[in-house]
Write a protein that holds these residues in place. Structure first.
Motif, PDB file in Angstrom:
ATOM      1  N   THR B 301      -5.534  -1.735   4.237  1.00  0.00           N
ATOM      2  CA  THR B 301      -5.636  -2.549   3.032  1.00  0.00           C
ATOM      3  C   THR B 301      -6.734  -2.018   2.122  1.00  0.00           C
ATOM      4  OG1 THR B 301      -4.803  -4.480   4.165  1.00  0.00           O
ATOM      5  CG2 THR B 301      -6.112  -4.876   2.209  1.00  0.00           C
ATOM      6  N   GLU B 343      -1.356  -7.969   0.454  1.00  0.00           N
ATOM      7  CA  GLU B 343      -0.976  -8.422   1.777  1.00  0.00           C
ATOM      8  C   GLU B 343      -1.110  -9.938   1.925  1.00  0.00           C
ATOM      9  OE1 GLU B 343      -4.139  -7.099   4.358  1.00  0.00           O
ATOM     10  OE2 GLU B 343      -2.866  -7.357   6.106  1.00  0.00           O
ATOM     11  N   ASP B 428       1.690  -3.664   0.262  1.00  0.00           N
ATOM     12  CA  ASP B 428       0.949  -3.907   1.490  1.00  0.00           C
ATOM     13  C   ASP B 428       1.734  -4.924   2.308  1.00  0.00           C
ATOM     14  OD1 ASP B 428      -0.919  -4.020   3.453  1.00  0.00           O
ATOM     15  OD2 ASP B 428      -2.602  -4.615   2.178  1.00  0.00           O
TER      16      ASP B 428
END
Ligand code: ATP
Ligand code: ATP
Ligand code: MG
Ligand code: MG
Lengths: 323, 508, 342, 296
Positions: B301, B343, B428
């Motif tokens: 990330t 994410e 992500d």
């Protein structure tokens, strides 16, 4: 060291540095007299700020406290004047009343899902309105028990006085710190501040906690009212206007986030002392006109907040904030 | 009196109904859980799985139906009640408090006390002990939000397990875990099963379903499709039950073997940020998909965030078609034609109270500027287009996106960036929490986009998936880019080998 | 559902509340609706409500935008005082009407810019950031007037307080025009949506490329500008700048107006029209109290009571109950609300 | 030089600003080092200021107390520290050995001067009076109301028909007057206005004009304080009378202090300033010119 304590530490450092600067300019600032005054004069503010800290950590706000203090003073004075009750009984009555008042606001906030800002704003109008209705005159308190309370202080070396009410504030702070960090209620307060929905999904009794928080704030506002009435031996419906804003400022200077979820009761103590220090400094200076006083208070407030942010920012590991 | 013979279900739901405005989320669903079994709950995004869980635990008030625990009717008013009945739950999306310490999160509501005071030392010791069972050795006094979503997920599971005396409910607990953590979780689940707990398990990973569950129940459009014994059903039949149709083609690893040639569209040299990701070199061609693999917290990330300017890089430079690119904030990245699907969609992605339409139009509008508002009609057309293309389950484009099911929110996020028509898109964990049908859909989409010449950087914990669409795969370990696989090298085995660092093997 | 229908549903509770409050006053005070023309100007209690409500309405416009971003602006009362003082000072120093107005409005913008910078760049929490100006602002205003009430007699400036156009008092016109203009700007452009996005999820908006910093500064400046207009009106109304009392505690009224208008203090969806109606409701209550003839000791209690009743009636819980009890089809049940973000 | 601490209430009105200006002026003339502390209308700030003055060891303290009650303990502290305290313009209800002297006017008396003027002016004609009160609960509001009521008592021709607070401000004075006018038949029912200070009267005069009536003729206007702006109104025939509250309280206070410091002369406990009545007969324009630069 725990990163969570960073804002607290920053505040403390700023306070000490500021005090040192004041001392350099006016050596009398370090006398026990001034220190005693700092505690005594800000006792009611400190006590009410403890309650405000809990409220703010939970993500709420309580605008009613200033009015509740005024109401308490008038209530006590009128009761002592018109009934033969002993002050202790009146205190008990009053604390019950203000605690219930706080609880009621908490209940409205929780069960009717209304924003605390507005509910407590209505509470602010209501409490001061009730004070007016009890008496618009300022009512002196002449009970001998009050004399006893006022005369109980510890004379520090250098003629400074650690008064009963100053001590009371310190005790309230210690109790507040214990309550915040060592009880389930305290953790629940932080949990509610971290996110009501999540807290609820984690099984926090949100309703009970919310009611408890505002009841606590009401209780402490009542206690601050008692302290204020000892301080001035009178009840006056126009007293302590805007104290809620002072309390909020003290809490925030103390490193508590108004968005809720993080903060320290101990920080609030420093916040209160910083506010007191600013005022003492201005009085020691004694050359400022009314308007420059206001401007300077604003500027110092700004300086403290920026300094604190800067300290936390440079020392702490920054978490990415976007943009 | 409830007698606990084997035929008596531990937890039973009868005719549960839940209606939301515009949606019948649950339509008379029956469900029963035996003691000592792992019962999987399956269905497409928006089928009503999470809603069923919330009705069971009282987080939602159901509109109709009964819930019986060991034969006795119960009516939990909320999670607290449910906990008192011995039902522990991990809701979809991490539901912990970011502002509390890890230990406080674990023990909230049942902290160890002495004389009415919380004993901090014991609380922390207990927390360390509990987390050790999951192979997590972290500082439990730090705030939860200093850890990644994955770690938080493990903590949430640990908390629910300690709270569940009889029933443990896990709503997509594995969505953000890697295979290592999943294995650990399954070990715990098995031992709880042994102790006679009933476990409800929701997941979109069919392999995991087949691995861990004893029985499974499938929902579709809020209705019960059926309950089967897992051992007696095969993959194709299961997918059939979920989708109500054949899935044309499930993702199979086949690999891309032609590497892109020519000058790269984007090249990053010595790009990095102190304390979050070591400097790395990366170049991406037009029409190329670069996959990123790695363990939890390995720095995937961070790689994405540094590239997108969310976290400012402090070393290296970026070039686009040869010219130097300034990437100090996300707006610059966007104007360079980047897109980034984060994410953590709850905090970084969706604007919950805005409608699906507004969420989809947001990035495009922000790029155009506030003055030229995209006309409503265009916005609507755009939204409806992607609702259709990505099969977003929503009654209409005017529904607040926070009210969609998790998987559908993910699709809205994707749509937001697709409408901006980026030249470089960072995804992500794009398939997190997405059902099999949509999973295949998204992978097809990724392939389609790259065929149109878009460059993609895709972070995923599903290695199979990476194999399916990546031209190259970068492996990240301990905040460092440690390996790059290309062409025929891209296989699950190779990736696993590169991910598993020697040191790491020593630890476990 | 059409936009118009949605819109009228959105402001229905506020309209009903206003109607009830006005109804109550007219029962108590039968002459309420008598409107005549005096001195070429509409004259009557309803006009008073509009006219007296204009400053709070103006403040509420800016405050709505600020609150929509999840902020709050406590300084508007003080900014009113600064800009009023600025106007009075400018006109008495002989700068001419145009330049004076320009200076006053510029002062408001500058105050807003200051607030905006503190919030958006330094990341100080809005309530504290604006508290600073709330405290210091009155000092600045007094610095300009030197503590006295700065009286002026310039007919042009007075026009903004007690003049009229086509028999309608100027403050009403200014408030309406500002309200309409801001609504138009915000809803015809994408500003409205972007502001709402910021208020709901700042981080996600930033990641989506919204220029959150500039927008935040802009809303605080808008609030400053609205406060400047209100300040000029307030000063012109009494033909003098009263640095100490101009706009005192009006920030609370403005916030109250926004909340009565149904905008959440947490930010997000907002409606300017509803806030304006909220401001009218508050002024109607105030005027009603004055007309009632009760002794002033009861003012606050009555006000608190009415506010509570209004808010309770508008609270989500009560609305759910009403919807639940009424046979009409369920439309906007509030189970929805609680589920957002789960 | 002497150091004197001065705790002022605030700067809520033009009158108080003038008092501050004059006090500073007087101190300067006498070579006194004045420490000024503004309490922003809060008693707690005044107590803090007094305590700080004591801690600083000033030679004397001037205070304009915001409220009458609650001064005992801090005054005792000052007494113990042997610092003389002089009260300005408002009284306290503490025992009078806690302060050296008090300089001020009698607030009740002011009200009754205003009332008496009205009684005389009307000479038995029927009259409905509306009253604009000061801030609810403040001592000037209470006392000026009482004084006025005492003066009109027994005069059946004068009726107090409406009374609301105007918070001592122009804005509220105007707003409240507007509603008085609406509530009383467009003002035809009202024959006189009594305002607790001039600022509210100035606001109310505008309201009366905007309602199409003539202040000073259709509605008599009497108020208290004698600030410059009311003299302008009087000169224009829009106000009828005002009762002066002199902002120069410090002069007599410093005189008394000097005498006390020199040879211990005890001043009287209350030095009352004159409550002079000004009417249109007193050449208001001239008074205005004379007062306008005093910092009101
Ligand atoms: N609070 C709510 N208000 C309105 N509609 C809702 C709400 N919560 C869920 N829904 C709707 O109910 C349906 C079922 O949602 P649910 O979250 O149960 O799906 P799910 O099976 O868990 O999907 P996923 O696999 O994506 O998590 C969806 O259509 C969703 O849009
Ligand atoms: N198992 C673990 N033990 C301790 N800390 C961890 C663990 N996993 C992650 N972390 C911490 O979480 C933080 C954030 O990780 P991050 O989310 O950036 O990694 P990632 O590679 O993107 O992982 P993923 O996307 O799979 O969650 C890092 O500071 C890391 O130290
Ligand atoms: Mg779900
Ligand atoms: Mg990650």
């Amino acid at each position: 060291m725990n990163a969570r304590l960073l804002p607290l530490l920053a505040t403390l450092v700023i306070f000490l540095v500021a005090y040192a600067i004041c001392y350099a300019q006016y050596p009398a600032m370090l006398s026990t007299r001034v220190i005693g005054n700092l505690l005594t004069d800000n006792a009611f503010l400190g006590i009410v700020a403890v309650g405000m800290t809990f409220v703010i950590i939970s993500g709420g706000i309580d605008l009613s406290v200033g009015s509740v203090i005024a109401f308490s003073g008038v209530f006590i004075a009128v009761m002592l004047r018109d009934t033969g009750l002993h002050p202790v009984v009146v205190f008990a009555l009053l604390l019950t009343l203000t605690t219930l008042f706080g609880a009621a606001m908490g209940g409205v906030i929780h069960f009717l899902e209304m924003p605390p800002f507005i509910v407590t704003l209505a509470g602010m109008f209501l409490a001061r309105g009730m004070a007016y209705v009890l008496s618009i005159d300022s009512v002196p308190i002449t009970h001998e028990f009050y004399e006893v309370l006022q005369r109980s202080y510890w004379l520090m070396p250098g003629k400074g006085r650690l008064t009963l009410i100053g001590g009371m504030m310190l005790i309230v702070f210690i109790a507040g710190i214990m309550l915040a960090h060592r009880t389930r209620f305290g953790t629940n307060v932080y949990a509610v501040g971290g996110g009501v929905q999540t807290a609820r999904l984690m099984g926090v009794p949100v309703g009970r906690t919310t009611v408890g928080i505002y009841a606590l704030s009401g209780f402490l506002a009542g206690l601050a009212g008692i302290v204020f009435s000892i301080y001035t031996s009178a009840g006056y419906s126009l007293a302590t206007v805007g104290v809620e804003l002072d309390a909020i400022a003290a809490v925030v200077i103390g490193g508590t986030l108004l968005t809720g979820g993080s903060g320290f009761v101990a920080g609030t103590l420093i916040g209160v002392l910083i506010m007191g220090l600013i005022q003492t400094y201005i009085i020691f200076d004694g050359t400022l006109s009314s308007w420059w006083t206001k401007i300077l208070i604003g500027m110092l407030l700004f300086a403290f907040i920026v300094l604190q942010k800067g300290l936390v920012w440079t020392t702490g590991k920054r978490r990415m904030a976007g943009g | 009196m409830p007698q606990s013979d084997a035929s008596q279900p531990l937890l039973r739901a009868r005719g549960v109904r839940k209606i939301f405005p515009g949606t019948i989320a649950l339509d008379g669903v029956d469900f029963s859980l035996q003691a000592g079994e792992v019962h999987a709950l399956l269905g497409e995004n928006g089928a009503g799985k999470s809603t069923l869980i919330k009705c069971l635990t009282g987080a939602y008030r159901r509109d109709d139906g009964d819930i019986l625990l060991e034969g006795a009717s119960i009516d939990p008013k909320g999670t607290l009640d449910a906990q008192a009945y011995g039902i522990g739950t991990v809701y979809q999306e991490v539901n912990l408090l970011p502002n509390l310490s890890v230990a406080e999160n674990l023990s909230l509501g049942h902290q160890p006390t002495r004389f009415g005071m919380i004993s901090g030392r014991r609380m922390n010791a207990d927390a360390r002990e509990v987390l050790a069972q999951y192979g997590l050795d972290i500082d439990v006094t730090r705030n939860l939000d200093s850890y990644s979503v994955a770690v938080q997920q493990v903590i949430a599971i640990a908390r629910a397990v300690t709270l569940s005396g009889k029933v443990l409910i896990l709503d997509e607990p594995t969505a953000s875990l890697d295979s290592h953590e999943v294995k650990m979780l399954f070990d715990v689940v098995r031992s709880l099963k042994q102790r006679g707990l009933g476990i409800v398990f929701i997941s979109h990973f069919l392999d995991q379903i087949f691995e861990i569950s004893d029985r499974l129940t499938v929902l579709r459009n809020g209705q019960l499709v059926g309950t089967e014994v897992t051992a007696e059903i095969d993959r194709v039949k299961l997918i059939n039950m979920m989708l109500g149709r054949e899935l044309e083609q499930e993702v199979r690893s086949h690999g891309k073997h032609h590497a892109a040639a020519g000058e790269p569209r984007l090249s990053f040299t010595g790009f990095g940020r102190k304390g979050s990701i070591e400097p790395f070199d990366l170049s991406i061609h037009a029409g190329e998909v670069v996959g990123v693999a790695g363990l939890l917290g390995s720095g995937r990330t961070e790689t994405a965030e540094v590239l997108f300017g969310v976290a400012q890089h402090d070393s290296g430079e970026a070039r686009q078609d040869g010219t130097v690119l300034s990437l100090t904030n996300s707006r610059q990245a966007i104007s360079a034609g980047f897109g980034f699907c984060p994410e953590d969609r709850k905090t970084d992605g969706v604007i919950a109270d805005l409608t699906v339409r507004e969420n989809i139009a947001l990035a495009l509008q922000a790029g155009i500027g506030w003055m030229r508002r995209i006309p409503d009609r265009e916005q609507k057309a755009m939204a409806n287009d992607y609702i259709r293309k990505l099969d977003i389950r929503t009654p209409d484009a005017e529904k607040p996106v926070g009210l969609l099911s998790g998987g559908n929110q993910q699709k809205v996020m994707l749509a937001r960036w697709l409408v901006t028509n980026p030249s470089f898109l960072i995804l992500d964990e794009p398939t997190r929490g997405i059902d099999v049908g949509a999973h295949a859909e998204i992978i097809r989409l990724i392939e389609e986009l790259c065929a149109q010449g878009m460059s993609l950087l895709v972070i995923s914990s599903e290695l199979d998936e990476l194999v399916a669409y990546s031209h190259r795969v970068i492996v990240v370990r301990d905040r460092q880019h440690v390996a790059e696989l290309a062409g025929y090298e891209i296989t699950t085995d190779n990736m696993v080998r590169a991910i598993a660092a020697p040191e790491r093997e020593a630890v476990h | 559902m059409t936009g118009l229908k949605l819109f009228s549903r959105r402001i229905l509770p506020q309209l009903v509340t206003l109607a009830v409050v006005v109804g109550l006053i007219s029962i108590m005070f039968p002459g309420f609706f008598e409107i005549s023309i005096a001195n070429g100007r509409l004259y009557g209690s309803p006009i008073d409500i509009l006219n007296r409500g204009a400053p709070v309405a103006l403040l509420a416009i800016g405050m709505t935008l600020v609150i929509a971003t999840g902020g709050i602006d406590l300084s508007v009362g003080a900014v009113m005082a600064i800009c009023g003082a600025m106007a009075a000072w400018g006109i008495t120093e002989g700068y001419g009407l145009g330049l004076t107005l320009l200076m006053a409005l510029a002062a408001g913008l500058a105050c807003g810019l200051w607030n905006g910078l503190l919030v958006a760049v330094l990341g100080i929490q809005p309530i504290v950031a604006t508290l600073i100006l709330m405290v210091a602002g009155r000092g600045i205003a007094q610095l300009i007037t030197e503590g006295a009430i700065l009286t002026f007699n310039h007919e042009g400036l007075i026009f903004f307080g007690s003049g009229s156009l086509f028999t309608i008092p100027t403050p009403i016109i200014i408030a309406i025009v500002t309200g309409a203009l801001v609504t138009l700007i915000v809803r015809r452009s994408a500003l409205g949506m972007l502001i709402e996005a910021i208020g709901i999820n700042l981080r996600a908006s930033t990641l989506a490329g919204v220029n959150t910093r500039v927008l935040l500064i802009a809303v605080y400046m808008a609030s400053g500008l609205c406060a400047a207009l209100a300040g000029v009106i307030a000063a012109a109304d009494i033909r003098g700048a009263d640095a100490n009392n101009a706009g005192l505690w009006l920030e609370l009224d403005a916030i109250l107006a926004v909340v009565i208008g149904g905008t959440s203090l947490l930010g997000g969806r907002f409606s300017l029209i509803a806030s304006l109606i909220g401001a009218l409701i508050i002024q109607a209550v105030n005027t009603g109290i004055l007309l009632s003839g009760f002794p002033p000791e009861f003012n606050l209690i009555i006000k608190a009571g009415i506010i509570l009743i209004i808010l309770v009636l508008q609270s989500p819980t009560i609305r759910t109950m009403v919807i639940f009890l009424s046979p009409a089809p369920v439309s906007q049940a509030d189970t929805e609300k609680q589920a957002v973000n789960q | 030089a002497q150091t004197v601490g001065f705790s002022q209430i605030g700067s809520e009105s033009g009158w108080r600003a003038a008092e501050t200006t004059l006090t500073l002026q007087q101190a300067k003339e006498r070579g006194i080092d004045l420490k000024f502390a503004d309490a922003q209308q809060k008693q707690e700030n005044q107590i803090k200021a007094l305590r700080s003055f004591i801690a600083q060891g000033v030679d004397a303290i001037l205070i304009a107390p915001v409220v009458a009650t609650g001064w005992d303990s801090v005054l005792e502290e000052a007494k113990e520290a042997e610092i003389p305290v002089i009260l300005l313009d408002r009284m306290v209800d503490s025992s009078d050995d806690l302060y050296l002297t008090a300089v001020g006017s009698d607030l009740v008396h002011e009200g009754s001067v205003a009332g008496q003027w009205l009684v005389d002016e009307l000479g038995g004609k029927d009259c409905n009076v509306v009253e604009l009160q000061g801030t609810t609960g403040s001592s000037p509001a209470i006392d000026r109301k009482n004084g006025f009521e005492q003066a009109i008592e027994g005069h059946a021709n004068i009726k107090l028909i409406r009374s609301q607070t105007g918070d001592f401000t122009r804005t509220k004075g105007k707003e409240v007057m507007e509603s008085f006018l609406k509530a009383e038949d467009g003002g035809k029912n009202i024959c006189a206005l009594y305002a607790h200070n001039d600022d509210m009267a100035v606001g109310a005069i505008q309201a009366i004009k905007e309602a199409g009536l003539k202040p000073g003729e259709d509605i008599l206007v009497v108020s208290i304080d004698a600030v410059p702006d009311i003299f302008q109104a009087m000169a224009a025939g829009e106000a009828n009378a005002t009762v002066e509250l002199t902002p120069n309280m410090a002069g007599p206070a410093f005189d008394a202090l000097a005498a006390y410091m020199k040879d211990g002369t005890m001043p009287p406990k209350f030095i009352q300033t004159e409550s002079k009545l000004y009417t249109q007969a007193d050449d208001p324009q001239a008074v205005y010119e004379q007062k306008k630069d005093l910092g009101y």
